[in-house]
Structures are given as structure tokens and as C-alpha cells.
Design a protein around this motif. Structure first.
Motif, PDB file in Angstrom:
ATOM      1  N   PHE A  73       0.804  -1.240   0.000  1.00  0.00           N
ATOM      2  CA  PHE A  73       0.000   0.000   0.000  1.00  0.00           C
ATOM      3  C   PHE A  73       0.829   1.278   0.000  1.00  0.00           C
ATOM      4  CE2 PHE A  73       0.368   2.000   4.225  1.00  0.00           C
ATOM      5  CZ  PHE A  73       1.145   1.051   4.881  1.00  0.00           C
ATOM      6  N   ASP A 100      12.347  -0.042   6.167  1.00  0.00           N
ATOM      7  CA  ASP A 100      12.688  -1.459   6.225  1.00  0.00           C
ATOM      8  C   ASP A 100      12.051  -2.184   5.044  1.00  0.00           C
ATOM      9  OD1 ASP A 100      10.253  -1.000   7.472  1.00  0.00           O
ATOM     10  OD2 ASP A 100      11.124  -1.360   9.459  1.00  0.00           O
ATOM     11  N   VAL A 212       0.641  -2.367  12.757  1.00  0.00           N
ATOM     12  CA  VAL A 212       1.355  -1.137  13.113  1.00  0.00           C
ATOM     13  C   VAL A 212       2.870  -1.337  13.052  1.00  0.00           C
ATOM     14  CG1 VAL A 212       1.889   0.376  15.080  1.00  0.00           C
ATOM     15  CG2 VAL A 212      -0.488  -0.189  14.557  1.00  0.00           C
ATOM     16  N   VAL A 214       5.323   2.095  12.594  1.00  0.00           N
ATOM     17  CA  VAL A 214       5.437   3.332  13.370  1.00  0.00           C
ATOM     18  C   VAL A 214       4.061   3.910  13.696  1.00  0.00           C
ATOM     19  CG1 VAL A 214       7.715   3.939  12.491  1.00  0.00           C
ATOM     20  CG2 VAL A 214       5.665   4.721  11.269  1.00  0.00           C
ATOM     21  N   GLY A 215       3.023   3.374  13.061  1.00  0.00           N
ATOM     22  CA  GLY A 215       1.666   3.820  13.369  1.00  0.00           C
ATOM     23  C   GLY A 215       1.170   4.969  12.507  1.00  0.00           C
ATOM     24  N   SER A 216       1.861   5.272  11.410  1.00  0.00           N
ATOM     25  CA  SER A 216       1.360   6.345  10.531  1.00  0.00           C
ATOM     26  C   SER A 216       0.125   5.865   9.778  1.00  0.00           C
ATOM     27  CB  SER A 216       2.428   6.759   9.512  1.00  0.00           C
ATOM     28  OG  SER A 216       3.463   7.432  10.148  1.00  0.00           O
ATOM     29  N   LEU A 270       6.881  -4.093   9.968  1.00  0.00           N
ATOM     30  CA  LEU A 270       6.374  -3.640  11.271  1.00  0.00           C
ATOM     31  C   LEU A 270       7.494  -3.546  12.300  1.00  0.00           C
ATOM     32  CD1 LEU A 270       3.139  -5.855  11.441  1.00  0.00           C
ATOM     33  CD2 LEU A 270       3.544  -3.736  10.165  1.00  0.00           C
ATOM     34  N   THR A 357      -1.814  -5.497   3.601  1.00  0.00           N
ATOM     35  CA  THR A 357      -1.023  -4.305   3.255  1.00  0.00           C
ATOM     36  C   THR A 357       0.170  -4.616   2.350  1.00  0.00           C
ATOM     37  OG1 THR A 357       0.104  -4.555   5.377  1.00  0.00           O
ATOM     38  CG2 THR A 357      -1.673  -2.910   5.246  1.00  0.00           C
ATOM     39  N   GLU A 358       0.492  -5.895   2.201  1.00  0.00           N
ATOM     40  CA  GLU A 358       1.529  -6.266   1.216  1.00  0.00           C
ATOM     41  C   GLU A 358       1.284  -7.681   0.718  1.00  0.00           C
ATOM     42  OE1 GLU A 358       5.551  -6.709   2.816  1.00  0.00           O
ATOM     43  OE2 GLU A 358       4.817  -7.998   4.414  1.00  0.00           O
TER      44      GLU A 358
HETATM   45  C1  LIG Z   1       3.273  -4.109   4.666  1.00  0.00           C
HETATM   46  C2  LIG Z   1       3.181  -3.101   5.731  1.00  0.00           C
HETATM   47  N1  LIG Z   1       2.094  -3.059   6.503  1.00  0.00           N
HETATM   48  C3  LIG Z   1       1.964  -2.159   7.483  1.00  0.00           C
HETATM   49  C4  LIG Z   1       2.959  -1.234   7.738  1.00  0.00           C
HETATM   50  C5  LIG Z   1       2.780  -0.304   8.892  1.00  0.00           C
HETATM   51  O1  LIG Z   1       2.762   1.036   8.559  1.00  0.00           O
HETATM   52  P1  LIG Z   1       3.269   2.107   9.618  1.00  0.00           P
HETATM   53  O2  LIG Z   1       4.768   1.984   9.691  1.00  0.00           O
HETATM   54  O3  LIG Z   1       2.809   3.406   9.119  1.00  0.00           O
HETATM   55  O4  LIG Z   1       2.675   1.723  10.916  1.00  0.00           O
HETATM   56  C6  LIG Z   1       4.107  -1.234   6.947  1.00  0.00           C
HETATM   57  C7  LIG Z   1       5.171  -0.263   7.153  1.00  0.00           C
HETATM   58  O5  LIG Z   1       6.178  -0.238   6.493  1.00  0.00           O
HETATM   59  C8  LIG Z   1       4.234  -2.193   5.920  1.00  0.00           C
HETATM   60  O6  LIG Z   1       5.312  -2.243   5.137  1.00  0.00           O
END
Ligand SMILES: Cc1ncc(COP(=O)(O)O)c(C=O)c1O
Length: 371
Positions: A73, A100, A212, A214-216, A270, A357-358
Motif C-alpha cells: 500500500f 525497512d 502497526v 510506526v503507526g502512521s 512492522l 497491506t503487502e
Molecule cells: C506491509 C506493511 N504493513 C503495514 C505497515 C505499517 O505502517 P506504519 O509503519 O505506518 O505503521 C508497513 C510499514 O512499512 C508495511 O510495510
């Protein structure tokens, strides 16, 4: 109430009055994303057979592995922030970040898209496959013998020295505007679902699981749900790896803190340090439950999504991508989470939303896990 693996919060659903919230209210990232040739809304996939097996009403997966061909995402945030920066200052030539994995790939992709260069610093535990994926998008990647937080500090220093524009996806005091633009970019997929929910006639959801780092990203979700639903918001559950639970530990301490027991986790995206100051300002007012889970839950979740039940659709989900769903599994199946299950009233009536998210961002490891 809390124990080692969870915290039950009493959110007040009050939007804080800060720079981040002003930017999130003001910006229209969906309009921008729609103007990109690669743009397509990502699918919202119902998994009724899996839901039945788990004893809940429905599980929906918003599948971000299909985003911009990037398999994650993160392109939503980087593209919108870089676009906004270039509008303000077209002279910027080089964008820099620490990551990362997925955010670095997204910054490299977006910089290239706008004819700019990128330099990406990665911490010591980033795998070669993830580094190659960032390089493939045209970035210069430099691996440091440092953890995530120190890599961020290094990227900030290097950007100052070299006159690069730092596009970091976490905020700290004095560095809030660009992370807020990234968060504004993340709002696109929540807005997409509004349309999808209505056009498909799908019901609204009761519980939303948010992984989460960093939680952005979860902070953007918190903003979205608080602004749209106030105290009627679906219950929000955050999920972190046991080895990187900075948000859970912050809830327990009631102030932003680094993870108390940092350890290696396969959920690379994460694996972070202290939560974003902006993410924390929103999450503490919106989240009902924060949990941490072991790596085995993530691999179990990946396998369940890959080997669908009955007529359900297959979902290709990476270690961090599956973490939200893994949090649901843990709460349903591990008796240590009984008070959480009760608090969320998880049962046959519950409609649950998780985000993939991935996808298979580290394909070698993915194949090993699902086979
Ligand atoms: C696949 C995936 N999901 C969730 C997150 C979490 O996002 P955030 O770092 O903003 O909490 C990340 C962060 O890199 C991520 O790569």
C-alpha cells in the motif's frame, strides 16, 4: 486492562488539534491518485467460508497487494507526498528516506515517476531481496549497521548535509508536515471503500484490524474513522509483532516509548522503533485494543489466506500484510486474549475488516512459508 500481549483502551474519539489533523482534513489525495495512469481501486474481498470456519459473521480483506503494481500500500503515501513537495518546490532533485522495505520502494517509484532521484537507507536486518526490490525502482540503496530508529536519524542527517528532501513516513517533534502528507495519501483506500461499500451494497463493519509499524498508517485510519463516525466508529484493533510492540508499550506507559523487548521479527515492515508522534496523537484517542502477536501467527495467517476455504478467493499476503488478520486469529484462538474477545464481542454477528497491506514482497520466504 492489560497483560503482556494486549491493552484495552477507553478511546474518547476526540480528534486532536494539531498540524497533522489540519493536513488530513484539507488534502484530497484520492483526487490526485485518480489522475495517475496506474490508478485502480484495490479490491475488497469477502471471505464468507473462512468467516464461518472462524465463527464470525464476515471477514473482508482490502487487498493492497494490487496497488500500483508495487505489491504493497505504501505507494499511496509516497506518491502524494512527493507530488505535493514538487508542487511547492520543483527544484528538489533528490528524495531520501529510511525504510525497512515497502516505503523505500514506494519513494523510489514515486521519485522516478516525477523524474527525480532517490537515496534509500535500510537498517541492518533488511533482507537482500527487499534491497533488490528497492534498487529495481531506481534508488541508490545504502544498508547501515543500525536499527530502524538510528537509520532514520542517519537519513535525516544525510539529507541536511546533501540538500536532499527527506520523505520519512514517521513524524517526530518538528518533522510533522511531510509525514502528514504521507498519511493523507493513505486515506485514499479508506475513501475507496466508501464507494465500494455503497456500490456493492455491502454492510458496514464492526471491527477493523490495523497492523502497526510506526503507526502512521493506522493513525490515518484512526483519523478517518473518528472523523467519519465519531464515537460510533467501528472498534479499532492494532496489531504488532511481539518483538516490536512500541505502540502496545506506549499504551501501557501512557506515553510514547520505544519497544520494551525488541527482538527480530519476520514482519519486516512492522519492525520499527518509537511510534510516530502524529500516529500516537490519533491512535491513543481512537483505538480500543492493542495486541502483540508472535511470528507464527503471521505465517499461519499467510497460509490460511493462500489456501482458501470453500469458494473463497485466494489472497497472497506477506508477513506484515497478513499481520492484521493474524491478530484476529490470535484473539479468537488463544485463551490469553479471552478478555479482548469479550470486549470486541467477537461472534457470529461480527463483520470484520482486515487489510492485506503487502503481497509476497519477499518471494523466496513467501514460498517457504506457504508450502
Ligand atoms: C506491509 C506493511 N504493513 C503495514 C505497515 C505499517 O505502517 P506504519 O509503519 O505506518 O505503521 C508497513 C510499514 O512499512 C508495511 O510495510
Amino acid at each position: 486492562m492489560s497483560n503482556k500481549s494486549f491493552y484495552i483502551n477507553q478511546p474518547d474519539f476526540i480528534l486532536p488539534g494539531n498540524t497533522t489533523v489540519s493536513i488530513l482534513k484539507e488534502k484530497d489525495a484520492l483526487g490526485f491518485h485518480r489522475s495517475l495512469e496506474e490508478y485502480q481501486p484495490t479490491p475488497l474481498i469477502p471471505l464468507p467460508d473462512l468467516a464461518q470456519q472462524l465463527g464470525v459473521g464476515m471477514v473482508y480483506v482490502k487487498d493492497e497487494s494490487k496497488r500500483f503494481g508495487l505489491n504493497a500500500f505504501k505507494g499511496l503515501g509516497a506518491s502524494f507526498a512527493i507530488h505535493q513537495i514538487i508542487q511547492e518546490n520543483p527544484q528538489v532533485e533528490v528524495f531520501c528516506t529510511a525504510t525497512d522495505g515497502n516505503h523505500g520502494k514506494a519513494v523510489a517509484w514515486a521519485a522516478k515517476k516525477f523524474g527525480k532521484k532517490s537515496v534509500v537507507f535500510v537498517p541492518s536486518d533488511t533482507t537482500l531481496n527487499r534491497i533488490k526490490a528497492i534498487e529495481k525502482e531506481g534508488a541508490t540503496v545504502i544498508q547501515l549497521n543500525k536499527n530502524y530508529d538510528d537509520t532514520c536519524a542517519h537519513a535525516e542527517e544525510a539529507s541536511k548535509l546533501n540538500n536532499w528532501e527527506l520523505v520519512q513516513d514517521t513524524a517526530w517533534e518538528g518533522y510533522e508536515t511531510i509525514p502528514a502528507l504521507i498519511m493523507a495519501g493513505y486515506l485514499t483506500h479508506f475513501r475507496e471503500m466508501e464507494n465500494e461499500v455503497h456500490t456493492l451494497g455491502l454492510p458496514e463493519v464492526d471491527v477493523v484490524f490495523l497492523q502497526v509499524g510506526v503507526g502512521s498508517w493506522a493513525g490515518a485510519a484512526a483519523f478517518y474513522y473518528m472523523q467519519r463516525y465519531g464515537s460510533q466508529s467501528p472498534l479499532l484493533v492494532t496489531v504488532e509483532p511481539e518483538g516490536s510492540s512500541g505502540l502496545l508499550d506506549s499504551f501501557k506507559k501512557q506515553e510514547r516509548t520505544i519497544p520494551e523487548n525488541p527482538a527480530h521479527t519476520i514482519m519486516a515492515g512492522l519492525s520499527c522503533g518509537i511510534p510516530s508522534i502524529s500516529g500516537w496523537s490519533l491512535l491513543k484517542n481512537a483505538v480500543s485494543i492493542a495486541v502483540s502477536i508472535p511470528d507464527e501467527r503471521a505465517t499461519e495467517a499467510m497460509r490460511l489466506l493462500y489456501h482458501p476455504k470453500g469458494k473463497d478467493q485466494r489472497v497472497i499476503s506477506g508477513e506484515s500484510g497478513a499481520a492484521g488478520f493474524a491478530g484476529l486469529l490470535a484473539i479468537l484462538q488463544d485463551s490469553r486474549f479471552e478478555p479482548v474477545k469479550k470486549h470486541l464481542r467477537l461472534g457470529p454477528q461480527s463483520r470484520i475488516l482486515v487489510f492485506n497491506t503487502e503481497g509476497d514482497t519477499d518471494q523466496e520466504r513467501f514460498k517457504r512459508i506457504i508450502s
